[in-house]
Design an enzyme around this catalytic site. Structure first.
Site, PDB file in Angstrom:
ATOM      1  N   CYS A 259       0.906  -1.246   0.003  1.00 22.09           N
ATOM      2  CA  CYS A 259       0.044  -0.157   0.161  1.00 22.09           C
ATOM      3  C   CYS A 259       0.907   1.207   0.097  1.00 22.09           C
ATOM      4  O   CYS A 259       1.574   1.508  -0.920  1.00 22.09           O
ATOM      5  CB  CYS A 259      -0.861   0.101   1.291  1.00 22.09           C
ATOM      6  SG  CYS A 259      -2.368   1.137   0.803  1.00 22.09           S
ATOM      7  N   HIS A 345      -3.806  -5.229  -0.177  1.00 21.88           N
ATOM      8  CA  HIS A 345      -3.615  -5.785   1.185  1.00 21.88           C
ATOM      9  C   HIS A 345      -3.620  -7.107   1.239  1.00 21.88           C
ATOM     10  O   HIS A 345      -4.600  -7.869   1.189  1.00 21.88           O
ATOM     11  CB  HIS A 345      -4.467  -5.285   2.416  1.00 21.88           C
ATOM     12  CG  HIS A 345      -4.208  -3.793   2.691  1.00 21.88           C
ATOM     13  ND1 HIS A 345      -3.327  -3.410   3.786  1.00 21.88           N
ATOM     14  CD2 HIS A 345      -4.455  -2.546   2.254  1.00 21.88           C
ATOM     15  CE1 HIS A 345      -3.183  -2.309   3.772  1.00 21.88           C
ATOM     16  NE2 HIS A 345      -3.735  -1.631   3.052  1.00 21.88           N
ATOM     17  N   GLU A 347      -2.568  -9.183   3.269  1.00 22.69           N
ATOM     18  CA  GLU A 347      -2.945 -10.036   4.729  1.00 22.69           C
ATOM     19  C   GLU A 347      -4.305 -10.000   4.934  1.00 22.69           C
ATOM     20  O   GLU A 347      -4.701 -11.039   5.921  1.00 22.69           O
ATOM     21  CB  GLU A 347      -2.223  -9.137   5.873  1.00 22.69           C
ATOM     22  CG  GLU A 347      -2.895  -7.954   6.406  1.00 22.69           C
ATOM     23  CD  GLU A 347      -2.946  -6.612   5.154  1.00 22.69           C
ATOM     24  OE1 GLU A 347      -3.611  -5.721   5.526  1.00 22.69           O
ATOM     25  OE2 GLU A 347      -1.910  -6.835   4.081  1.00 22.69           O
TER      26      GLU A 347
END
Length: 371
Positions: A259, A345, A347
């Site tokens: 990001c 993202h 994760e």
């Protein structure tokens, strides 16, 4: 427990638009950049994500608060980071038996001002048309003119450096140093806990450094790789981070950015960034991996992007991922260094694990370095 009648509240946008609704959270006044998130669940993760610092979130899903909050499992940082919240229906009660408390109590403790009873479809269509802008919410001042005057005192996001305000004030470590297979130096620009958990679960001993830590201090730990985190604000207002990443690249050690970290790597590679009309915030953004040809369902949260023409013209950079909605840049890698980054993202779990392979690729690069 019954819904408690709350006082009236106002939402005023910078262009003078006024929306009337009902107060939620703390009674007060707060403002920031208004933006919307299309995720159907995960509101607590959104509110505690440091990347949302300085922003007022419009939740587009119709019910917010109905499953309460959990302190241990669903927080991405140590505190609520948003400035305010806008929603359609706000539930002061919750039905999940594992919840620690209601969202109303959670917001009251965190001093978060919000407004419900708003036609969020109308708000979203308005800012999709006009672009993101600053706004102000109040449950104590009912005069739009006064609020609009206060609103003009809130700084615009473009040109704003915020990472140093949410970054850790001191160095800390994550992972088992005794059993870890390698060391990763993490530049904390506003990192999420789940990112660190993904690194640690793959055998990393992470040392997390404050945003403005000099590279010499980071490098003195002799890490096997560098991770550049997500975070809030304008990447173009962060020359200190660009300098750190530029120096990290010169070591030829593996580097991975997510990001804001992706934008900082781009700037360190000679590619500029720009403020987006609306940004990407949600759990359902399709991204194509140009290397494998596969599509990923991704979680996103960013209001800035890197310039596509400059990526394609840069001889040291390869385009690896592209957004299928608007063709914006979602990933790059350096041709001359073991460094890569993505705008989204990995994760998070919208896919649910479509993008976790990126952590594995980072680990593989480090394993080559360690050997």
């Amino acid at each position: 427990m019954k819904q408690v009648q709350q006082p009236d509240a106002l939402l005023v946008l910078k262009d003078g638009s006024v929306f009337r609704g009902t107060a939620l959270g703390k009674i007060g006044t707060a403002g920031g950049e208004i933006c919307f998130n299309t995720g159907m669940t995960g509101y607590q993760e959104i509110y505690t994500d440091p990347s949302y610092y300085g922003q007022v979130i419009v939740n587009t899903t119709s019910h917010i608060g109905n499953y309460g909050v959990q302190y241990q499992d669903e927080e991405e940082s140590g505190s609520v980071k948003i400035r305010g919240m806008v929603c359609n229906f706000f539930s002061q009660i919750h039905s999940r038996h594992t919840a620690d408390t209601s969202l109303q109590e959670y917001f009251e403790r965190a001093n978060i001002v919000g407004i419900s009873g708003i036609d969020t479809r109308q708000v979203v269509r308005h800012i999709r048309d006009k672009g993101v802008m600053n706004c102000i919410i109040s449950s104590e001042i009912m005069d739009p003119a006064i609020l609009l005057d206060r609103l003009h005192q809130i700084p615009d996001m473009e040109g704003l450096e915020l990472s140093s305000e949410v970054s850790t004030p001191k160095i800390y470590e994550v992972g088992d140093a005794g059993r870890a297979e390698f060391k990763v130096a993490v530049l904390d620009l506003g990192i999420k806990k789940s990112i660190l958990n993904n690194l640690a679960s793959r055998g990393a001993h992470c040392r997390v450094f404050p945003a403005k830590t000099p590279f010499e201090e980071i490098n003195a730990w002799n890490p096997d790789g560098y991770f550049i985190s997500n975070g809030p604000g304008d990447p173009a207002a962060m020359p200190y981070a660009v300098q750190t990443v530029t120096q990290a690249l010169e070591t030829d050690k593996p580097l991975f950015g997510i990001c804001l970290g992706h934008q900082i790597l781009s700037l360190a590679s000679g590619i500029t960034t720009y403020k987006m009309h609306n940004g990407h915030r949600g759990l359902n953004h399709p991204v194509k991996n140009l290397i494998t040809g596969l599509c990923e369902v991704t979680s996103q949260n960013h209001g800035f992007a890197v310039r596509a023409d400059e990526v394609l013209e840069n001889r040291d950079v390869e385009l690896t991922h592209v957004n299928l909605n608007d063709k914006t840049i979602e990933g790059i890698r350096r041709k001359d260094r073991p460094a890569f980054s993505v705008q989204y993202h990995p994760e998070a779990s919208p896919g649910p694990h479509d993008s976790r392979y990126l952590f594995d690729e980072f680990v593989k690069l480090i394993e080559v370095e360690v050997r």
